[in-house]
Design a protein around this motif. Structure first.
Motif, mmCIF file in Angstrom:
data_model
loop_
_atom_site.group_PDB
_atom_site.id
_atom_site.type_symbol
_atom_site.label_atom_id
_atom_site.label_comp_id
_atom_site.label_asym_id
_atom_site.label_seq_id
_atom_site.Cartn_x
_atom_site.Cartn_y
_atom_site.Cartn_z
ATOM 1 N N GLY A 89 0.823 -1.197 0.053
ATOM 2 C CA GLY A 89 -0.095 -0.103 -0.117
ATOM 3 C C GLY A 89 0.966 1.196 -0.167
ATOM 4 O O GLY A 89 2.196 1.189 0.003
ATOM 5 N N SER A 90 0.359 2.449 0.048
ATOM 6 C CA SER A 90 0.935 3.496 0.198
ATOM 7 C C SER A 90 1.497 3.894 1.758
ATOM 8 O O SER A 90 1.202 3.106 2.464
ATOM 9 N N ILE A 91 2.495 5.022 1.609
ATOM 10 C CA ILE A 91 2.808 5.227 2.845
ATOM 11 C C ILE A 91 1.794 5.431 3.986
ATOM 12 O O ILE A 91 2.135 5.260 5.290
ATOM 13 N N GLU A 92 0.759 6.108 3.464
ATOM 14 C CA GLU A 92 -0.402 6.486 4.260
ATOM 15 C C GLU A 92 -0.839 5.378 4.879
ATOM 16 O O GLU A 92 -1.419 5.060 6.038
ATOM 17 N N ASP A 93 -1.041 4.188 3.963
ATOM 18 C CA ASP A 93 -1.715 2.819 4.340
ATOM 19 C C ASP A 93 -1.018 2.068 5.180
ATOM 20 O O ASP A 93 -1.637 1.300 6.192
ATOM 21 N N LEU A 94 0.215 2.106 5.220
ATOM 22 C CA LEU A 94 1.337 1.575 6.045
ATOM 23 C C LEU A 94 1.708 2.237 7.238
ATOM 24 O O LEU A 94 2.143 1.787 8.097
ATOM 25 N N TRP A 95 0.929 3.432 7.371
ATOM 26 C CA TRP A 95 1.462 4.289 8.563
ATOM 27 C C TRP A 95 1.207 3.441 10.001
ATOM 28 O O TRP A 95 2.119 4.052 10.815
ATOM 29 N N SER A 96 0.222 2.673 9.990
ATOM 30 C CA SER A 96 0.013 2.416 11.471
ATOM 31 C C SER A 96 1.316 1.456 11.981
ATOM 32 O O SER A 96 1.683 1.504 13.091
ATOM 33 N N PHE A 97 2.002 1.040 10.899
ATOM 34 C CA PHE A 97 3.241 0.178 11.330
ATOM 35 C C PHE A 97 4.467 0.882 11.502
ATOM 36 O O PHE A 97 5.618 0.642 11.762
ATOM 37 N N ASN A 98 4.267 2.433 11.472
ATOM 38 C CA ASN A 98 5.421 3.460 11.761
ATOM 39 C C ASN A 98 5.023 3.795 13.053
ATOM 40 O O ASN A 98 5.767 4.977 13.618
ATOM 41 N N GLU A 99 3.900 3.661 13.622
ATOM 42 C CA GLU A 99 3.600 4.222 15.034
ATOM 43 C C GLU A 99 4.423 3.792 15.902
ATOM 44 O O GLU A 99 4.686 2.889 16.203
ATOM 45 N N GLU A 100 4.619 4.729 17.100
ATOM 46 C CA GLU A 100 5.581 4.367 18.120
ATOM 47 C C GLU A 100 5.243 3.267 18.774
ATOM 48 O O GLU A 100 6.135 2.491 19.320
ATOM 49 N N VAL A 101 3.913 3.084 19.183
ATOM 50 C CA VAL A 101 3.120 2.269 20.130
ATOM 51 C C VAL A 101 3.687 0.803 19.461
ATOM 52 O O VAL A 101 3.928 -0.228 20.253
ATOM 53 N N VAL A 102 3.576 0.673 18.206
ATOM 54 C CA VAL A 102 3.725 -0.682 17.599
ATOM 55 C C VAL A 102 5.282 -0.900 17.587
ATOM 56 O O VAL A 102 5.780 -2.269 17.643
ATOM 57 N N VAL A 103 5.982 0.098 17.149
ATOM 58 C CA VAL A 103 7.606 -0.085 17.347
ATOM 59 C C VAL A 103 7.925 -0.605 18.595
ATOM 60 O O VAL A 103 8.772 -1.458 18.652
#
Length: 465
Positions: A230-244
């Motif tokens: 997906g786009s960077i916006e679609d994948l943004w949840s996996f860039n969130e600090e809580v996930v990391v």
């Protein structure tokens, strides 16, 4: 400049405010004019979209978000109430360029106007990438992406936990690939992978797997966090600090399989391994069963060869030594020849010895006449008689005929009184027999006795009193 009534211009200023003829408008209070301004601004600017750079971002204890939007010439304060701030898909930071939607209002307490933000978005993909880079640098500084934290994946996990959407193509691809390579037990933790709340669900799933105690039947040996492209916006949840942070703190080795091969998220940096696709993650997770069976078979053959190799080498060495050994008949030939030689020498020796004996017998025959033999026998008899007479004269029992007695103890003939006193029993040997006596502790002087009457046999006195 607003128009001023003619009456106010013609009349001189006074010390005390006075009413004017025909003037029915009383002076307004500050609160009244503030409310009038507030209504005017909100009516005129009930919905606006502003683009600017965030500055002075601060989240209050109440959960409200305060900030300022600015460009190169002006600044406007902004506030985002708690409900809207909690729905933000990113973390606002100073320096980010955003587009804020809301309404303008005034704050009478400070005679300022501000925007009440209902929605905030990043101003284009460039701003999104800038936020991504800032977050990456901040988390990297904490050591969350350090290579020394990476763990090796288990060679053959018994259970694999998958954090992904249960209805997408991702989970089907993973299950299909695992079935082809090495069928393994899979536990799916269903989550949203895009949109509001997706990051929180993914983080909760990873933490849930990690919190399972050791030995729990459902605790996986490996966790795969997966999502399609997906786009960077679609994948943004996996860039969130809580996930990391959830992935970095997971006690179970993890594989990040988010997007396609060219997509990179912060979850990839935090995971122990990054897979270019979800299918590749399944390939990393388990070996190919057929290849593993072939490898085990090869190991078995190598082990058998390793076991038999010393035997084979020993057989080869033995055969080489056997070939170098001489034939048995070759070993026995010298001995057989020596035996033949000895046999010949033995025959010659026996014949020679017999001849010498015959010659000696013939030479001694003259000395073997009868008178000579009788003389030799007589001399031998004389020597034997002398020895017999000597033995008779040396026999201790011969003197017993003359009235002597021989005392015998446990150690043989006793000649000392001290030795006799220590014996428990003594034997007196007389001419006509033996007598057992017991020695006394002390000896008394002999007592004269009257001669016995005629016909009474003499009584033997005690030798030791």
């Amino acid at each position: 400049m607003a128009d001023v009534p003619q009456d106010y211009e013609d009349e001189d200023e006074g010390l005390v405010a006075k009413g004017r003829a025909g003037d029915n408008a009383e002076p307004l209070s500050i609160s009244e004019i503030s409310q009038m301004l507030k209504r005017t601004v909100e009516d005129r600017f009930g919905f606006v979209r502003l683009r600017g750079e965030l500055s002075g971002v601060k989240r209050a204890a109440s959960g409200h978000l305060y900030c300022a939007l600015k460009d190169d010439k002006a600044v406007i304060d902004g506030v985002m109430w708690r409900g809207s701030a909690e729905r933000l898909p990113f973390r606002p930071e100073d320096g980010l360029e955003v587009v804020a939607s809301g309404k303008l209002t005034t704050y009478p307490g400070r005679s300022k106007y501000q925007i009440v933000i209902d929605r905030m978005e990043l101003a284009g993909e460039g701003a999104l990438l800038a936020l991504l880079e800032k977050t990456r640098a901040r988390l990297a500084a904490e050591g969350l992406f350090d290579e020394r934290r990476k763990r090796a994946l288990p060679f053959l996990p018994r259970t694999i936990g998958v954090v992904t959407s249960p209805t997408g193509a991702v989970i089907r691809d993973i299950l299909h690939r695992l079935a082809d390579r090495f069928p393994t037990r899979v536990i799916v933790w269903p989550v949203l992978v895009q949109g509001q709340g997706a990051a929180e669900q993914v983080a909760a799933a990873v933490r849930g797997f990690s919190a399972m105690p050791e030995g729990h039947p459902d605790r996986p040996d490996l966790v795969i966090v997966a999502r399609g492209g997906g786009s960077i916006e679609d994948l943004w949840s996996f860039n969130e600090e809580v996930v990391v942070r959830a992935i970095a703190e997971c006690s179970i080795p993890t594989i990040s399989a988010v997007g396609h091969e060219t997509d990179t998220t912060l979850a990839d940096y935090a995971a122990d391994r990054r897979a270019p696709t979800p299918t590749a993650a399944a390939e990393m997770a388990v070996p190919v069963r057929a290849e593993l069976a072939a490898t085990l078979k090869d190991f078995g053959a190598r082990k058998e060869r390793a076991i038999l190799r010393p035997v084979q080498l020993g057989r080869e060495r033995l055969e080489a030594r056997v070939q170098r050994l001489p034939r048995p008949e070759a070993l026995l030939q010298p001995q057989a020849q020596r035996l033949d030689d000895l046999v010949g020498r033995l025959g010659n020796g026996l014949r020679e010895r017999a001849n010498r004996a015959r010659e000696r017998l013939q030479s001694d025959r003259a000395r073997l006449n009868a008178p000579l033999l009788r003389a030799r026998i007589e001399r031998a008899q004389d020597r034997l008689s002398a020895v017999a007479r000597l033995m008779i004269s040396l026999d201790p029992d011969n003197v017993l005929q003359r009235g002597y007695v021989r005392v015998v103890g446990s150690g043989g003939t006793v000649t000392d009184k001290a030795v006799a006193a220590k014996e428990a029993l003594l034997t007196l040997k007389f001419r006509d027999g033996d007598l057992a006596v017991t020695p006394s502790a002390s000896a008394s002087p002999p007592v004269r006795r009257k001669p016995a009457p005629q016909g009474t046999p003499p009584k033997q006195d005690d030798l030791f009193g």
